[in-house]
Enzyme design. Structure first.
Site, PDB file in Angstrom:
ATOM      1  N   ASP A 102      24.215  39.125 -55.362  1.00  0.00           N
ATOM      2  CA  ASP A 102      24.663  39.186 -54.092  1.00  0.00           C
ATOM      3  C   ASP A 102      25.079  38.004 -53.602  1.00  0.00           C
ATOM      4  O   ASP A 102      24.526  37.124 -53.898  1.00  0.00           O
ATOM      5  CB  ASP A 102      23.431  40.119 -53.468  1.00  0.00           C
ATOM      6  CG  ASP A 102      24.197  40.278 -51.807  1.00  0.00           C
ATOM      7  OD1 ASP A 102      25.277  40.855 -51.539  1.00  0.00           O
ATOM      8  OD2 ASP A 102      23.087  39.793 -50.982  1.00  0.00           O
ATOM      9  N   ASP A 108      25.839  37.261 -49.638  1.00  0.00           N
ATOM     10  CA  ASP A 108      25.265  37.036 -48.343  1.00  0.00           C
ATOM     11  C   ASP A 108      23.720  37.207 -48.167  1.00  0.00           C
ATOM     12  O   ASP A 108      23.367  38.382 -48.391  1.00  0.00           O
ATOM     13  CB  ASP A 108      26.027  37.875 -47.103  1.00  0.00           C
ATOM     14  CG  ASP A 108      27.446  37.550 -47.148  1.00  0.00           C
ATOM     15  OD1 ASP A 108      27.695  36.286 -47.124  1.00  0.00           O
ATOM     16  OD2 ASP A 108      28.323  38.608 -46.943  1.00  0.00           O
TER      17      ASP A 108
HETATM   18  P1  B16 Z   1      32.847  41.443 -44.490  1.00  0.00           P
HETATM   19  P2  B16 Z   1      26.798  41.090 -49.392  1.00  0.00           P
HETATM   20  C1  B16 Z   1      27.718  42.107 -47.271  1.00  0.00           C
HETATM   21  O1  B16 Z   1      27.856  41.068 -48.192  1.00  0.00           O
HETATM   22  C2  B16 Z   1      27.106  41.665 -45.915  1.00  0.00           C
HETATM   23  O2  B16 Z   1      25.335  41.721 -46.356  1.00  0.00           O
HETATM   24  C3  B16 Z   1      27.250  42.546 -44.636  1.00  0.00           C
HETATM   25  O3  B16 Z   1      26.366  42.260 -43.652  1.00  0.00           O
HETATM   26  C4  B16 Z   1      28.489  42.770 -44.495  1.00  0.00           C
HETATM   27  O4  B16 Z   1      28.666  43.833 -43.372  1.00  0.00           O
HETATM   28  C5  B16 Z   1      29.410  43.222 -45.674  1.00  0.00           C
HETATM   29  O5  B16 Z   1      29.080  42.170 -46.621  1.00  0.00           O
HETATM   30  C6  B16 Z   1      30.653  43.218 -45.330  1.00  0.00           C
HETATM   31  O6  B16 Z   1      31.121  42.012 -45.029  1.00  0.00           O
HETATM   32  O7  B16 Z   1      32.637  41.992 -43.182  1.00  0.00           O
HETATM   33  O8  B16 Z   1      32.759  40.265 -44.493  1.00  0.00           O
HETATM   34  O9  B16 Z   1      33.848  42.189 -45.601  1.00  0.00           O
HETATM   35  O10 B16 Z   1      25.221  40.994 -48.714  1.00  0.00           O
HETATM   36  O11 B16 Z   1      27.058  42.363 -50.034  1.00  0.00           O
HETATM   37  O12 B16 Z   1      27.203  39.701 -50.047  1.00  0.00           O
HETATM   38 MG    MG Z   2      23.396  40.497 -48.988  1.00  0.00          MG
END
Ligand code: B16
Ligand code: MG
Length: 218
Positions: free
Chosen positions: A7, A9
């Site tokens: 993953d 984030d």
């Molecule tokens: P965006 P991951 C996720 O990334 C985040 O954990 C989550 O907090 C966020 O809402 C989601 O991506 C969507 O992100 O708004 O930038 O499209 O943890 O799956 O890498």
């Molecule tokens: Mg994440």
């Protein structure tokens, strides 16, 4: 051949804090109560699903678009200054170690539609044999689509893959995909993981190999 899916984030890069700040600022704007505990349930969810979870109800499509866009503007503003110091402990060493062995492949699977921007800003794309982000899937985590797509791109069967995730939704998605999962963070948020660690500095290739032997995917 075996595979590792990361993953982004909260696992490779400390962007989870910027997502949190973006949602917090939107919540203040909308006069909705929001804190770190509530944020925990949003991790890994798509932008749309996060907004609905934050509000506690589903607003009109035009409101969803408007408020999601505002949050994304905040997020993009915060990640302007992102730099290699935001890369989480142990990430680079582990990515390099896995890349150096011929019988392992690694992919990135992030719900974020901004994953490409983050990878580019930090020069991280070169480490991955495959990248799947929120722009490429219909169903977000906890649905397994993102991880299954990454496995297909790597051409490796789910049972030969370990996922590294910081979100409950991601641990659930890995389980539904038939993959092993290592949780990054606290046990209270990540039950269901095969192993839980503080960060990737606690993981090396030997531990990954051991996990394949000791855990059975059901
Ligand atoms: P965006 P991951 C996720 O990334 C985040 O954990 C989550 O907090 C966020 O809402 C989601 O991506 C969507 O992100 O708004 O930038 O499209 O943890 O799956 O890498
Ligand atoms: Mg994440």
């Amino acid at each position: 051949m075996k595979g590792v899916i990361f993953d982004l984030d909260g696992v490779i890069v400390d962007t989870a804090k910027y997502h949190y700040r973006g949602w917090k600022r939107l919540a203040e704007h909308l006069k909705v109560e929001f804190n770190e505990k509530k944020n925990e349930a949003l991790k890994g969810l798509s932008r749309r699903d996060s907004l609905i979870a934050l509000l506690g109800y589903t607003p009109s499509e035009s409101r969803i678009r408007e408020w999601s866009d505002i949050k994304n503007q905040f997020y993009l503003e915060y990640i302007q200054e992102i730099n290699r110091e935001d890369i989480l402990p142990g990430s680079l060493r582990l990515l390099e170690e896995i890349r150096s062995v011929p019988d392992f492949k690694q992919a990135l699977a992030s719900s974020s539609r901004n994953a490409g921007t983050v990878l580019e800003k930090l020069n991280l794309a070169e480490y991955f044999d495959a990248v799947v982000d929120g722009n490429e899937v219909i169903k977000a985590k906890p649905d397994p689509e993102l991880f299954l797509k990454a496995a297909a791109k790597l051409n490796i069967k789910p049972e030969r893959i370990i996922v590294f995730e910081d979100a409950a939704s991601g641990i659930q998605a890995a389980g539904s995909a038939g993959m092993r999962a290592v949780g990054i963070g606290k046990l209270e948020n990540l039950s269901g993981a095969d192993l839980i660690v503080r960060d990737l500095s606690e993981i090396d290739l030997a531990k990954i190999k051991k996990l394949f032997i000791e855990t059975v995917v059901v």
